[in-house]
Design a protein around this motif. Structure first.
Motif, PDB file in Angstrom:
ATOM      1  N   SER A  76       0.826  -1.204   0.000  1.00  0.00           N
ATOM      2  CA  SER A  76       0.000   0.000   0.000  1.00  0.00           C
ATOM      3  C   SER A  76       0.864   1.259   0.000  1.00  0.00           C
ATOM      4  N   LEU A  77       1.891   1.263   0.844  1.00  0.00           N
ATOM      5  CA  LEU A  77       2.796   2.418   0.873  1.00  0.00           C
ATOM      6  C   LEU A  77       3.505   2.604  -0.466  1.00  0.00           C
ATOM      7  N   LYS A  78       3.944   1.491  -1.050  1.00  0.00           N
ATOM      8  CA  LYS A  78       4.637   1.570  -2.342  1.00  0.00           C
ATOM      9  C   LYS A  78       3.721   2.159  -3.411  1.00  0.00           C
ATOM     10  N   THR A  79       2.476   1.705  -3.449  1.00  0.00           N
ATOM     11  CA  THR A  79       1.516   2.223  -4.425  1.00  0.00           C
ATOM     12  C   THR A  79       1.282   3.711  -4.213  1.00  0.00           C
ATOM     13  N   GLN A  80       1.077   4.104  -2.952  1.00  0.00           N
ATOM     14  CA  GLN A  80       0.861   5.524  -2.657  1.00  0.00           C
ATOM     15  C   GLN A  80       2.088   6.355  -3.041  1.00  0.00           C
ATOM     16  N   TYR A  81       3.261   5.835  -2.742  1.00  0.00           N
ATOM     17  CA  TYR A  81       4.511   6.533  -3.049  1.00  0.00           C
ATOM     18  C   TYR A  81       4.667   6.737  -4.554  1.00  0.00           C
ATOM     19  N   GLU A  82       4.343   5.690  -5.317  1.00  0.00           N
ATOM     20  CA  GLU A  82       4.518   5.739  -6.771  1.00  0.00           C
ATOM     21  C   GLU A  82       3.452   6.561  -7.485  1.00  0.00           C
ATOM     22  N   THR A  83       2.273   6.713  -6.880  1.00  0.00           N
ATOM     23  CA  THR A  83       1.174   7.376  -7.581  1.00  0.00           C
ATOM     24  C   THR A  83       0.813   8.751  -7.040  1.00  0.00           C
ATOM     25  N   ASN A  84       1.302   9.101  -5.868  1.00  0.00           N
ATOM     26  CA  ASN A  84       0.923  10.374  -5.265  1.00  0.00           C
ATOM     27  C   ASN A  84       2.179  11.154  -4.883  1.00  0.00           C
ATOM     28  N   VAL A  87       2.495  12.279  -1.230  1.00  0.00           N
ATOM     29  CA  VAL A  87       2.849  11.199  -0.308  1.00  0.00           C
ATOM     30  C   VAL A  87       4.340  10.887  -0.436  1.00  0.00           C
TER      31      VAL A  87
END
Length: 108
Positions: A76-84, A87
């Motif tokens: 979840s953190l990786k996805t948020q980091y890559e897309t936002n 974040v």
């Protein structure tokens, strides 16, 4: 068992009012020792090792957490980091300045 329990553990270990992770003895020493075993690992092997260490350490601190919970949290953190970008900036700033767990993982 849930990601929420792991988030509670992370919050306890990283809030400014908690000195657990920064403590050079006790909890901080245990955390650093656990992650020192990963210093020669790289890439996915290091990530999997960190997942295992976090799950075991959270359990030892009384949190009902599984490796799947930790992996889900990381994903979840990786996805948020890559897309936002906001974040990503916040995580970069936090972990370069006050993230005691990041220090233990990176320095181990």
């Amino acid at each position: 068992m849930s990601q929420a329990k792991f988030q509670e553990f992370i919050k306890k270990m990283t809030t400014e009012s908690s000195s657990d992770a920064a403590n050079p003895t006790g909890t901080g020493a245990e955390l650093a020792r656990a992650f020192s075993e990963l210093k020669d690992k790289n890439g996915e092997e290091k990530v999997q090792g960190a997942i295992e260490k976090f799950a075991a350490f959270a359990k030892s601190q009384g949190f009902d957490v599984t490796e799947a919970d930790v992996k889900g949290y990381f994903d979840s953190l990786k996805t948020q980091y890559e897309t936002n970008p906001m974040v990503a900036t916040m995580l970069d700033s936090y972990c370069s300045s006050t993230c005691h767990i990041g220090s233990a993982v990176g320095g181990g």
